[in-house]
Design an enzyme around this catalytic site. Structure first.
Site, short mmCIF file in Angstrom:
data_model
loop_
_atom_site.label_atom_id
_atom_site.label_comp_id
_atom_site.label_asym_id
_atom_site.label_seq_id
_atom_site.Cartn_x
_atom_site.Cartn_y
_atom_site.Cartn_z
N ASN A 1 43.89 19.63 54.30
CA ASN A 1 45.35 19.62 54.48
C ASN A 1 45.35 21.42 55.05
O ASN A 1 44.94 22.18 54.71
CB ASN A 1 46.55 19.83 53.58
CG ASN A 1 47.94 19.93 53.49
OD1 ASN A 1 48.40 19.88 55.11
ND2 ASN A 1 48.46 19.80 52.68
N PHE A 2 45.54 20.74 56.93
CA PHE A 2 45.57 22.47 57.38
C PHE A 2 46.63 23.12 57.18
O PHE A 2 46.68 24.19 57.79
CB PHE A 2 45.09 21.85 58.96
CG PHE A 2 44.09 21.61 59.39
CD1 PHE A 2 42.63 21.19 58.16
CD2 PHE A 2 43.51 21.24 60.59
CE1 PHE A 2 41.52 21.38 59.05
CE2 PHE A 2 42.68 21.39 61.33
CZ PHE A 2 41.21 20.84 60.11
N LYS A 3 47.41 22.49 56.90
CA LYS A 3 49.24 22.78 56.95
C LYS A 3 49.58 23.84 57.90
O LYS A 3 48.91 23.09 59.21
CB LYS A 3 48.89 24.38 55.61
CG LYS A 3 48.26 23.64 53.84
CD LYS A 3 48.54 24.24 53.09
CE LYS A 3 48.10 23.96 52.05
NZ LYS A 3 48.49 24.32 50.17
N HIS B 1 54.43 16.88 49.32
CA HIS B 1 53.80 18.33 48.85
C HIS B 1 54.77 19.19 48.53
O HIS B 1 56.13 19.32 48.87
CB HIS B 1 53.93 18.75 50.44
CG HIS B 1 51.86 19.91 50.13
ND1 HIS B 1 52.56 21.39 50.33
CD2 HIS B 1 50.72 19.24 50.27
CE1 HIS B 1 51.54 21.52 49.11
NE2 HIS B 1 50.63 20.95 49.65
N GLU C 1 54.95 22.43 48.66
CA GLU C 1 55.61 23.95 49.66
C GLU C 1 57.43 22.89 50.79
O GLU C 1 57.64 23.86 50.88
CB GLU C 1 54.48 23.92 50.81
CG GLU C 1 53.22 24.68 50.10
CD GLU C 1 51.66 25.06 50.65
OE1 GLU C 1 51.37 24.13 52.10
OE2 GLU C 1 50.94 25.79 49.66
N GLU D 1 48.47 17.43 42.31
CA GLU D 1 48.86 19.47 43.51
C GLU D 1 49.63 20.03 42.15
O GLU D 1 50.55 20.40 42.62
CB GLU D 1 48.93 19.19 44.33
CG GLU D 1 48.53 18.75 45.34
CD GLU D 1 47.85 19.17 46.80
OE1 GLU D 1 46.64 19.64 47.16
OE2 GLU D 1 48.83 19.18 46.77
N GLY E 1 46.90 27.36 46.41
CA GLY E 1 46.60 28.75 46.98
C GLY E 1 46.17 29.92 46.92
O GLY E 1 46.71 31.16 46.72
N SER F 1 43.13 24.80 44.76
CA SER F 1 41.61 25.76 45.24
C SER F 1 40.73 24.79 44.66
O SER F 1 39.63 25.46 44.31
CB SER F 1 42.19 26.69 43.75
OG SER F 1 43.31 27.63 44.08
P1 13P Z 1 45.08 25.15 47.93
O1 13P Z 1 43.47 24.52 48.79
O2 13P Z 1 45.16 25.98 49.74
O3 13P Z 1 45.41 25.60 46.91
O4 13P Z 1 45.44 23.84 49.21
C1 13P Z 1 46.07 22.90 48.33
C2 13P Z 1 46.93 21.84 48.69
O5 13P Z 1 48.22 22.06 48.79
C3 13P Z 1 46.38 20.73 49.74
O6 13P Z 1 47.56 19.55 50.02
#
Ligand code: 13P
Length: 238
Positions: A10-12, A94, A96, A163, A169, A199
Site C-alpha cells: 500500500n503506497f498510500k 482502511h 486511515e 491491521e 506506521g 509495521s
Molecule cells: P505500515 O506498514 O506503514 O505500518 O502500514 C500498514 C498499512 O496501513 C498498510 O495498509
C-alpha cells in the site's frame, strides 16, 4: 491445504507516476530473478494507476474508489477511471480512510456491495484502535464484529487484512501471539484469506507469515522502497 502467501503493498500518498513505473519494473525483474511465483498486489496512488506489462503476477489495485461509474463526486474516481487501466482490485475500509477521512461503516459497506456487484477483488481492512485493544479481547471482538456490518463475508473475491490501528506506521508490530489470537477470532467471523498489516518489514515478516492463520501481509512503509519489498518477498515460502 497450503496456500501461497499473499503480499500487498500500500503506497498510500507516496510515489509519483514516474517512480511507480520504475518500481513496477524493478519489482517485476526482482520477482523474475528469484523465481517468485505468488501474486503481489500493489496499490499506488490514483494518479499513478496505469496498465503495466509485467512477466510476473503483479496486480495493481486502487486504494479507494467511489461507488459510481462516473458522475459529480469531486476528488473521487469511479469505475470508468478504473476500467481505463483494467483495474479489478480495490482496497476498502482502511483505517486511515475510516479515521482520517471519516468513512462510516455504512458507507464502506455500500462501496463493498457496489464493487462486489461488479466482480472486483476486494481487500477489506479491519482493526481496532489502541483504546479498544486496552479494554481486552472481548472489546476487540465486538469492535471487529461491527466492522463486518453490512459486509458479505462469503464473497469469494474477498481478502481480509487485519491491521491494528496502533501498529500502523508506528513501528509497533503486534506480537505473533496477538496476531494468532486475533486472527482466530476473525476466522470465526469470516474465513476469507486473512493478511496482517501494521509495521511489517524485512526483519519481522518471516515470523509474521509463520503465524498460524496468517495468509499474507499488507505492507505500508516497508513496501515503498522496492529493495525492501523484494527483501520481504524473498522470505515468502510457498
Ligand atoms: P505500515 O506498514 O506503514 O505500518 O502500514 C500498514 C498499512 O496501513 C498498510 O495498509
Amino acid at each position: 491445504m497450503t496456500m501461497r502467501k499473499i503480499l500487498a503493498a500500500n503506497f498510500k500518498t507516496n510515489h509519483t507516476r514516474a517512480s511507480t513505473r520504475a518500481y513496477v519494473k524493478a519489482l517485476d525483474e526482482g520477482m523474475g530473478a528469484m523465481g517468485y511465483e505468488g501474486e503481489v498486489y500493489l496499490f499506488p496512488p490514483a494518479t499513478a494507476l496505469d496498465r503495466f506489462e509485467t512477466a510476473n503476477d503483479i496486480r495493481v489495485g486502487a486504494q479507494n474508489a467511489y461507488p459510481t461509474v462516473k458522475g459529480s463526486f469531486t476528488g473521487e474516481i469511479g469505475l470508468e477511471q478504473l476500467e481505463e487501466f483494467g483495474i479489478e482490485t480495490v482496497l476498502l475500509g482502511h483505517s486511515e480512510r475510516r479515521h482520517l477521512l471519516g468513512e462510516s461503516q455504512s458507507f464502506i459497506a455500500n462501496k463493498f456491495a457496489w464493487f462486489k456487484e461488479r466482480d472486483f477483488r476486494i481487500i477489506y481492512c479491519i482493526g481496532e484502535p489502541l483504546e479498544v485493544r486496552e479494554e481486552g479481547d472481548e472489546a476487540v471482538r465486538r469492535y471487529l464484529v461491527e466492522q463486518f456490518e453490512g459486509i458479505d463475508t462469503s464473497y469469494e473475491k474477498l481478502i481480509l487484512a487485519y491491521e491494528p490501528v496502533w501498529a500502523i506506521g508506528t513501528g509497533k508490530t503486534a506480537t505473533p501471539e496477538l496476531i494468532e489470537k486475533t486472527h482466530a477470532q476473525i476466522k470465526q467471523l469470516c474465513d476469507a484469506p486473512l493478511l496482517y498489516g501494521g509495521s511489517v518489514k524485512p526483519a519481522n515478516i518471516a515470523d509474521i507469515l509463520a503465524v498460524p492463520g496468517c495468509d499474507g501481509a499488507l505492507i505500508g512503509t516497508a513496501s515503498w522502497e522496492v529493495e525492501s519489498m523484494l527483501a520481504m518477498l524473498s522470505q515468502v515460502k510457498g
